[in-house]
Design a protein around this motif. Structure first.
Motif, mmCIF file in Angstrom:
data_model
loop_
_atom_site.group_PDB
_atom_site.id
_atom_site.type_symbol
_atom_site.label_atom_id
_atom_site.label_comp_id
_atom_site.label_asym_id
_atom_site.label_seq_id
_atom_site.Cartn_x
_atom_site.Cartn_y
_atom_site.Cartn_z
ATOM 1 N N ILE B 48 0.850 -1.178 0.000
ATOM 2 C CA ILE B 48 0.000 0.000 0.000
ATOM 3 C C ILE B 48 0.893 1.237 0.000
ATOM 4 C CG2 ILE B 48 -0.142 0.139 2.532
ATOM 5 C CD1 ILE B 48 -3.109 0.962 2.201
ATOM 6 N N SER B 49 0.366 2.342 -0.517
ATOM 7 C CA SER B 49 1.158 3.571 -0.544
ATOM 8 C C SER B 49 0.288 4.759 -0.182
ATOM 9 C CB SER B 49 1.765 3.778 -1.931
ATOM 10 O OG SER B 49 0.743 3.965 -2.900
ATOM 11 N N ILE B 50 0.949 5.897 0.048
ATOM 12 C CA ILE B 50 0.235 7.121 0.339
ATOM 13 C C ILE B 50 1.032 8.299 -0.178
ATOM 14 C CG2 ILE B 50 1.235 7.354 2.668
ATOM 15 C CD1 ILE B 50 -1.532 8.496 3.526
ATOM 16 N N SER B 51 0.337 9.230 -0.781
ATOM 17 C CA SER B 51 0.961 10.463 -1.235
ATOM 18 C C SER B 51 0.962 11.467 -0.079
ATOM 19 C CB SER B 51 0.164 11.026 -2.412
ATOM 20 O OG SER B 51 0.477 12.371 -2.638
ATOM 21 N N SER B 52 1.908 12.397 -0.130
ATOM 22 C CA SER B 52 2.012 13.388 0.943
ATOM 23 C C SER B 52 0.848 14.372 0.977
ATOM 24 C CB SER B 52 3.330 14.146 0.829
ATOM 25 O OG SER B 52 3.386 14.846 -0.396
ATOM 26 N N ILE B 53 0.024 14.363 -0.062
ATOM 27 C CA ILE B 53 -1.129 15.269 -0.047
ATOM 28 C C ILE B 53 -2.298 14.655 0.736
ATOM 29 C CG2 ILE B 53 -0.474 16.356 -2.215
ATOM 30 C CD1 ILE B 53 -2.673 14.734 -3.583
ATOM 31 N N LYS B 54 -2.146 13.406 1.138
ATOM 32 C CA LYS B 54 -3.171 12.736 1.917
ATOM 33 C C LYS B 54 -2.660 12.441 3.319
ATOM 34 C CE LYS B 54 -5.448 10.420 -1.953
ATOM 35 N NZ LYS B 54 -5.927 9.110 -2.467
ATOM 36 N N ASP B 55 -3.582 12.167 4.237
ATOM 37 C CA ASP B 55 -3.149 11.732 5.558
ATOM 38 C C ASP B 55 -3.622 10.323 5.880
ATOM 39 O OD1 ASP B 55 -5.530 13.995 7.163
ATOM 40 O OD2 ASP B 55 -5.826 12.156 6.013
ATOM 41 N N LYS B 56 -4.373 9.730 4.957
ATOM 42 C CA LYS B 56 -4.862 8.369 5.190
ATOM 43 C C LYS B 56 -5.154 7.698 3.855
ATOM 44 C CE LYS B 56 -8.866 5.995 7.250
ATOM 45 N NZ LYS B 56 -10.135 6.200 8.023
ATOM 46 N N ASN B 57 -4.802 6.430 3.772
ATOM 47 C CA ASN B 57 -5.173 5.634 2.611
ATOM 48 C C ASN B 57 -5.515 4.233 3.086
ATOM 49 O OD1 ASN B 57 -5.623 4.951 -0.065
ATOM 50 N ND2 ASN B 57 -3.515 4.317 -0.410
ATOM 51 N N GLU B 58 -6.629 3.733 2.605
ATOM 52 C CA GLU B 58 -7.157 2.461 3.091
ATOM 53 C C GLU B 58 -7.315 1.483 1.939
ATOM 54 O OE1 GLU B 58 -10.633 3.199 5.370
ATOM 55 O OE2 GLU B 58 -10.967 1.106 5.903
ATOM 56 N N ASP B 59 -6.950 0.235 2.189
ATOM 57 C CA ASP B 59 -7.135 -0.810 1.191
ATOM 58 C C ASP B 59 -7.465 -2.096 1.933
ATOM 59 O OD1 ASP B 59 -5.060 -2.260 -1.496
ATOM 60 O OD2 ASP B 59 -7.142 -2.586 -0.904
ATOM 61 N N GLY B 60 -8.747 -2.369 2.044
ATOM 62 C CA GLY B 60 -9.173 -3.568 2.753
ATOM 63 C C GLY B 60 -8.788 -3.511 4.214
ATOM 64 N N ARG B 61 -8.036 -4.501 4.658
ATOM 65 C CA ARG B 61 -7.628 -4.559 6.074
ATOM 66 C C ARG B 61 -6.438 -3.648 6.387
ATOM 67 N NH1 ARG B 61 -5.400 -8.865 7.696
ATOM 68 N NH2 ARG B 61 -4.836 -9.750 5.664
ATOM 69 N N PHE B 62 -5.865 -3.045 5.378
ATOM 70 C CA PHE B 62 -4.646 -2.253 5.540
ATOM 71 C C PHE B 62 -4.949 -0.760 5.409
ATOM 72 C CE2 PHE B 62 -1.874 -5.907 5.456
ATOM 73 C CZ PHE B 62 -2.581 -6.835 4.705
ATOM 74 N N THR B 63 -4.481 0.012 6.373
ATOM 75 C CA THR B 63 -4.631 1.463 6.347
ATOM 76 C C THR B 63 -3.299 2.090 6.691
ATOM 77 O OG1 THR B 63 -6.935 1.292 7.074
ATOM 78 C CG2 THR B 63 -5.873 3.443 7.260
ATOM 79 N N VAL B 64 -2.894 3.062 5.901
ATOM 80 C CA VAL B 64 -1.671 3.793 6.207
ATOM 81 C C VAL B 64 -2.058 5.227 6.586
ATOM 82 C CG1 VAL B 64 -1.273 4.291 3.762
ATOM 83 C CG2 VAL B 64 0.596 4.503 5.381
ATOM 84 N N PHE B 65 -1.448 5.708 7.661
ATOM 85 C CA PHE B 65 -1.658 7.062 8.158
ATOM 86 C C PHE B 65 -0.362 7.845 8.031
ATOM 87 C CE2 PHE B 65 -5.816 6.472 10.038
ATOM 88 C CZ PHE B 65 -5.861 5.116 10.331
ATOM 89 N N LEU B 66 -0.480 9.092 7.593
ATOM 90 C CA LEU B 66 0.704 9.930 7.433
ATOM 91 C C LEU B 66 0.551 11.197 8.260
ATOM 92 C CD1 LEU B 66 3.400 10.653 6.036
ATOM 93 C CD2 LEU B 66 2.041 11.615 4.155
ATOM 94 N N ASN B 67 1.556 11.487 9.073
ATOM 95 C CA ASN B 67 1.614 12.721 9.854
ATOM 96 C C ASN B 67 2.856 13.478 9.402
ATOM 97 O OD1 ASN B 67 2.111 14.721 11.777
ATOM 98 N ND2 ASN B 67 1.251 13.514 13.438
ATOM 99 N N LYS B 68 2.654 14.401 8.458
ATOM 100 C CA LYS B 68 3.799 15.092 7.850
ATOM 101 C C LYS B 68 4.538 15.962 8.852
ATOM 102 C CE LYS B 68 1.463 16.869 4.403
ATOM 103 N NZ LYS B 68 0.200 16.095 4.484
ATOM 104 N N SER B 69 3.816 16.598 9.731
ATOM 105 C CA SER B 69 4.480 17.504 10.686
ATOM 106 C C SER B 69 5.413 16.727 11.606
ATOM 107 C CB SER B 69 3.451 18.276 11.502
ATOM 108 O OG SER B 69 2.639 17.384 12.241
ATOM 109 N N ALA B 70 5.034 15.491 11.902
ATOM 110 C CA ALA B 70 5.876 14.649 12.766
ATOM 111 C C ALA B 70 6.829 13.783 11.959
ATOM 112 C CB ALA B 70 5.002 13.761 13.649
ATOM 113 N N LYS B 71 6.721 13.835 10.647
ATOM 114 C CA LYS B 71 7.505 12.966 9.764
ATOM 115 C C LYS B 71 7.356 11.511 10.205
ATOM 116 C CE LYS B 71 11.014 16.220 8.114
ATOM 117 N NZ LYS B 71 10.670 17.423 8.901
#
Lengths: 115, 112
Positions: B48-71
């Motif tokens: 799974i992947s996520i672009s920096s313009i998003k903070d969440k991306n979900e694919d079935g059982r897998f979710t990625v969260f991005l917090n840019k300020s905290a890197k």
């Protein structure tokens, strides 16, 4: 569609010898990347080939070299082997340069053991 | 210099529970983040992947969260299944970059 294939699966060499590892990318992929995964470490970038040319290399000594053939397959050569060269060598391919959207597809790797 | 760091080498979780894998990065030029999964004797496979313009991306059982300020990014697997037992690598790339930078990996073991 065949994936990325690597050979040999395992290779045992002694210090000072040379090792040659081979990689066939996915059909239609022109870029081949080589990574080293040493024990306990992540994947360390080694080399990037595209359209038959070496485009960039990672922070590895010149003992690590390779080439890409006209059919886009590639080989990695490691000369004057040292014990710390023991690692899993992973080849990956992509359509042109890898990007966030254009992900890498990896082969199963070649395990090199230097005694 | 390791620009992508996975500080937990291993994680053990019971089947059915949530697995949370963490990843930190130092390069502010990274704008795309990926997770790869690796089984023994196989190469890493894209998960799974996520672009920096998003903070969440979900694919079935897998979710990625991005917090840019905290890197910082995390991968959540819900519910965890025995087949999820594998090594998970976090990776990142910038728009002007030519290679993926990988973390050291986290070995996940899902207990039945």
């Amino acid at each position: 569609e065949a994936g990325v294939t690597q050979s040999p699966t395992h290779l045992i060499k002694t210090r000072g010898q040379q090792a040659t590892l081979r990689c066939s990318p996915i059909s239609g992929h022109t870029s081949v990347y080589w990574y080293q995964q040493a024990l306990g470490l992540g994947l360390q970038f080694l080399l990037w080939y595209d359209e038959g040319e070496e485009r960039n290399r990672g922070n590895f000594p010149p003992r690590f070299s390779g080439r890409q053939f006209p059919n886009y397959s590639s080989e990695l050569n490691v000369n004057a082997l040292e014990l710390e060269d023991s690692a899993l060598y992973l080849c990956a391919s992509s359509q042109v340069r890898v990007t966030g959207a254009n992900v890498l597809t990896f082969g199963a790797g070649s395990r090199l053991t230097v005694l | 210099d390791q620009q992508v760091k996975q500080n937990s080498p291993s994680l053990s979780v019971q089947e059915g529970r949530i697995s949370i894998l963490n990843c930190d990065y130092t390069n502010s030029m990274f704008d795309y983040f990926l997770w790869y999964k690796k089984y023994p004797a196989e190469g890493p496979t894209f998960l799974i992947s996520i672009s920096s313009i998003k903070d969440k991306n979900e694919d079935g059982r897998f979710t990625v969260f991005l917090n840019k300020s905290a890197k910082h990014l995390s991968l959540h697997i819900v519910p965890s299944q025995p087949g999820d037992s594998a090594v998970y690598f976090c990776a990142a790339i910038g728009s002007n970059d030519y290679k993926l930078s990988f973390g050291a990996g986290t070995t996940v073991t899902v207990r039945a």
